[in-house]
Design an enzyme around this catalytic site. Structure first.
Site, mmCIF file in Angstrom:
data_model
loop_
_atom_site.group_PDB
_atom_site.id
_atom_site.type_symbol
_atom_site.label_atom_id
_atom_site.label_comp_id
_atom_site.label_asym_id
_atom_site.label_seq_id
_atom_site.Cartn_x
_atom_site.Cartn_y
_atom_site.Cartn_z
ATOM 1 N N GLU A 254 0.877 -1.173 0.000
ATOM 2 C CA GLU A 254 0.000 0.000 0.000
ATOM 3 C C GLU A 254 0.907 1.212 0.000
ATOM 4 O O GLU A 254 1.614 1.478 0.979
ATOM 5 C CB GLU A 254 -0.923 0.007 1.220
ATOM 6 C CG GLU A 254 -2.079 0.976 1.053
ATOM 7 C CD GLU A 254 -1.991 2.158 1.982
ATOM 8 O OE1 GLU A 254 -1.588 3.236 1.495
ATOM 9 O OE2 GLU A 254 -2.307 2.029 3.161
ATOM 10 N N CYS A 288 -2.172 8.539 3.776
ATOM 11 C CA CYS A 288 -2.124 8.148 2.373
ATOM 12 C C CYS A 288 -3.439 8.442 1.654
ATOM 13 O O CYS A 288 -3.459 8.687 0.453
ATOM 14 C CB CYS A 288 -1.776 6.672 2.254
ATOM 15 S SG CYS A 288 -2.917 5.594 3.163
#
Length: 488
Positions: A254, A288
Site C-alpha cells: 500500500e 495516504c
C-alpha cells in the site's frame, strides 16, 4: 469499576525469537516526541543477525501454530481486542506522544486497531473448496494454507493500526510475523502490539519486532530466504525498491496517494467543504488517503473556495495533548522541510496561496493549514504532499473533472460529491482508484472492506476476506476414489 491495567514498560528491548532483549547492532535509537522533542525511549537497535535469529525462530514456531485448532487461535485475538480497549487510554497517550496524534485522532486509531484485532478471529477457520472435475470418480479439494513467515514493514503515520491490519490477519491465518516498525514510531508501531499479543497468550516466537534502521536491515529483511510474503505500507519509491528486491515472494503493497475529491455542479457545497477540509488536514494531512486535490466544477468554484477557506480558518493548531487541538506537529524536521519546499515550488509554478503560516510549537513543527489555488500541474497537486496542505483545482464540467482526477500516477482513495447518487456511482466507476467514496471524505477505512490502490498506489488488498489472499497459499489435493484408466 475494573482495575486499571499496570502500564506496559521495557521499551528499551524488543521481542526477538521468543524473548525480550536488546538489539545487537551496537547503535541506539532515541525515540522522541515530535511536539517538544522529549525523549520517550532509548532503544538498542537490531542488526542483521537479530533478523536471522528471528526468522529462524518464526519458522519453527509457525509450524506448531498452523496446526493449532482454529478456536485456539481465535481466542488469542478475542482476548487481544479486549486488551486494546481496556488499555485504550494508555495506547492513545503513546500515539499522542510518539507521532503527534491529537487526542481525538488517537482514540480513533485505538478503536480501529481493536476492530481489526477482533476481525482476526474470523480468519482462523480452515477453508476448503471442493471444485468440479471432468475425471470420473475424482474428488478435487483446494485447501487454504498459511504462507509461512510474513515480513511486515509499517509506517509512522497511523503506526498501531497500519501494523496491526497486517499482523492480526497474518497471525490469525496461521503465519508467523517479523515486524519492522518505522524508526519514528517503534513503540506504537510495534512494541506495544507485541505487549498486547503477549498478554493475550500468543505463543513465543510467532511475533518478533525488529526495531532497526532501514538502511541497516531493510534489504536484508526483504531478501531473506525464510519469509514468503512482504507486506509494506509506505512511499511509492520505497515500494518499487522492495518489488525489485523481493524476488519470488508474494507482495502486499500500500503505497502513496494523491487523493482527488471531486465536487460536481449539483453538490451540497457546505457538506462537500466540510469533508474536503477534514480529508485535507486530518492528522496534519499525513495520511495516504488524504484529500490532496479538491477538484471543483467551475459553476460552483468561487462559492466553494469561500466556504473551504472559512472552515479552514477555524481549525485549531497546537499541543496534541490539548483536547481542543485539531492539528498537531508534523512528524519530523525532514518531513516539515519537504512540505514547505513543495508549497514554495507550487507558488513558483503559478499557484495562488490563500492561507499559510509559519511553524510554531516548542520544536517548531506545528504547521498551520495551507490553502492553494492552482491547476493539476502545480507541485502540491501533482505530488503527494503528506502535510496540512490543500490545492483547489477548477474543472470545466464533469468530464474535465474526471480527467483531472485520473491525471496522476497514483490511484488510492478518491471521492465525489453530487446530490444524484446514480450520477455519483457512474462517476465513481470511472475513477482510476482502489477506493471511491460518494458524498464522504477520502479519509475512510473499514476493516470489513477491500482497502488498496491501483497504479503506483500499490498491489493487493487489506481488510475483509480480501486480506486472506495476501497471507495464504492454496494446496490442491485430489482423491481418486476408483482406479481410472491411464492411457499412454
Amino acid at each position: 469499576m475494573p482495575e486499571t491495567p499496570t502500564p506496559y514498560t521495557g521499551f528499551d528491548r524488543m521481542p526477538l525469537s521468543g524473548e525480550w532483549r536488546s538489539g545487537g547492532s551496537g547503535s541506539v535509537l532515541t525515540d522522541t516526541n515530535p511536539y517538544d522533542d522529549a525523549v520517550l525511549a532509548e532503544i538498542p537497535l537490531a542488526g542483521t543477525e537479530d533478523v536471522d535469529r528471528a526468522c529462524r525462530a518464526a519458522r519453527e514456531a509457525q509450524r506448531a501454530w498452523a496446526r493449532a485448532a482454529p478456536e485456539q487461535r481465535a481466542a488469542v485475538f478475542e482476548r487481544a481486542a479486549g486488551i486494546v480497549m481496556r488499555r485504550a487510554g494508555e495506547l492513545g497517550d503513546w500515539l499522542t506522544r510518539e507521532v503527534g496524534a491529537t487526542r481525538a485522532r488517537a482514540a480513533v486509531e485505538v478503536a480501529i486497531t481493536a476492530a481489526v484485532t477482533a476481525a482476526g478471529a474470523g480468519h482462523t477457520a480452515d477453508v476448503v473448496d471442493t471444485v468440479g472435475t471432468d475425471v470420473p470418480d475424482k474428488e478435487n479439494r483446494v485447501y487454504r494454507k498459511p504462507a509461512g513467515v510474513v515480513t511486515i514493514i509499517s509506517p509512522w503515520n497511523f503506526p498501531m493500526y497500519l501494523s496491526n491490519r497486517s499482523v492480526a490477519p497474518a497471525l490469525a491465518l496461521g503465519n508467523a510475523v517479523i515486524l519492522k516498525p518505522a524508526e519514528d514510531s517503534p513503540v506504537t508501531g510495534g512494541l506495544l502490539l507485541a505487549k498486547v499479543y503477549e498478554e493475550a497468550g500468543l505463543p513465543p516466537g510467532l511475533l518478533s519486532v525488529v526495531v532497526g534502521r532501514g538502511r541497516d536491515i531493510g534489504d536484508h529483511l526483504v531478501q531473506h530466504e525464510i519469509p514468503r510474503v512482504v507486506s509494506f505500507t509506505g512511499s511509492t519509491p520505497v515500494g518499487r525498491g522492495i518489488a525489485a528486491k523481493a524476488g519470488l515472494k508474494k507482495l502486499a503493497l500500500e503505497l502513496g496517494g494523491n487523493g482527488p475529491l471531486v465536487v460536481l455542479d449539483d453538490a451540497d457545497l457546505q457538506r462537500a467543504a466540510e469533508c474536503a477540509v477534514f480529508g485535507s488536514y486530518y492528522h496534519q494531512g499525513q495520511i495516504c488517503m488524504a484529500t490532496n486535490r479538491v477538484v471543483v466544477d467551475t459553476s460552483v468554484y468561487d462559492e466553494f473556495v469561500d466556504r473551504f477557506v472559512e472552515l479552514t480558518r477555524l481549525l485549531r493548531t497546537g499541543d496534541p495533548h490539548a483536547s481542543a487541538t485539531q492539528i498537531g506537529p508534523v512528524i519530523n524536521d525532514k518531513q516539515l522541510n519537504g512540505i514547505r519546499d513543495k508549497i514554495s515550488r507550487a507558488v513558483a509554478d503559478g499557484a495562488k496561496l490563500l492561507l499559510s503560516g509559519e511553524p510554531t510549537g516548542p520544536a517548531g513543527r506545528v504547521l498551520a493549514p495551507h490553502v492553494l489555488l492552482g491547476d493539476n500541474h502545480v507541485t502540491t497537486a501533482a505530488e503527494e504532499v503528506f502535510g496540512p496542505v490543500a490545492t483547489l483545482v477548477r474543472a470545466d464540467g464533469e468530464e474535465h473533472a474526471l480527467r483531472i482526477a485520473n491525471d496522476t500516477q497514483y490511484g488510492l482513495s478518491s471521492g465525489v460529491f453530487t446530490r444524484d447518487v446514480e450520477r455519483g456511482l457512474r462517476f465513481a466507476q470511472q475513477v482510476e482508484a482502489g477506493m471511491t467514496h460518494i458524498n464522504d471524505t477520502t479519509v475512510h477505512d473499514d476493516v470489513h472492506a477491500a482497502f488498496g490502490g491501483e497504479k503506483a498506489s500499490g498491489i493487493g488488498r487489506f481488510g475483509g476476506r480480501w486480506v486472506a489472499d495476501d497471507f495464504t497459499t492454496h494446496h490442491w489435493i485430489s482423491i481418486q476414489h476408483k482406479p481410472r484408466p491411464l492411457v499412454f
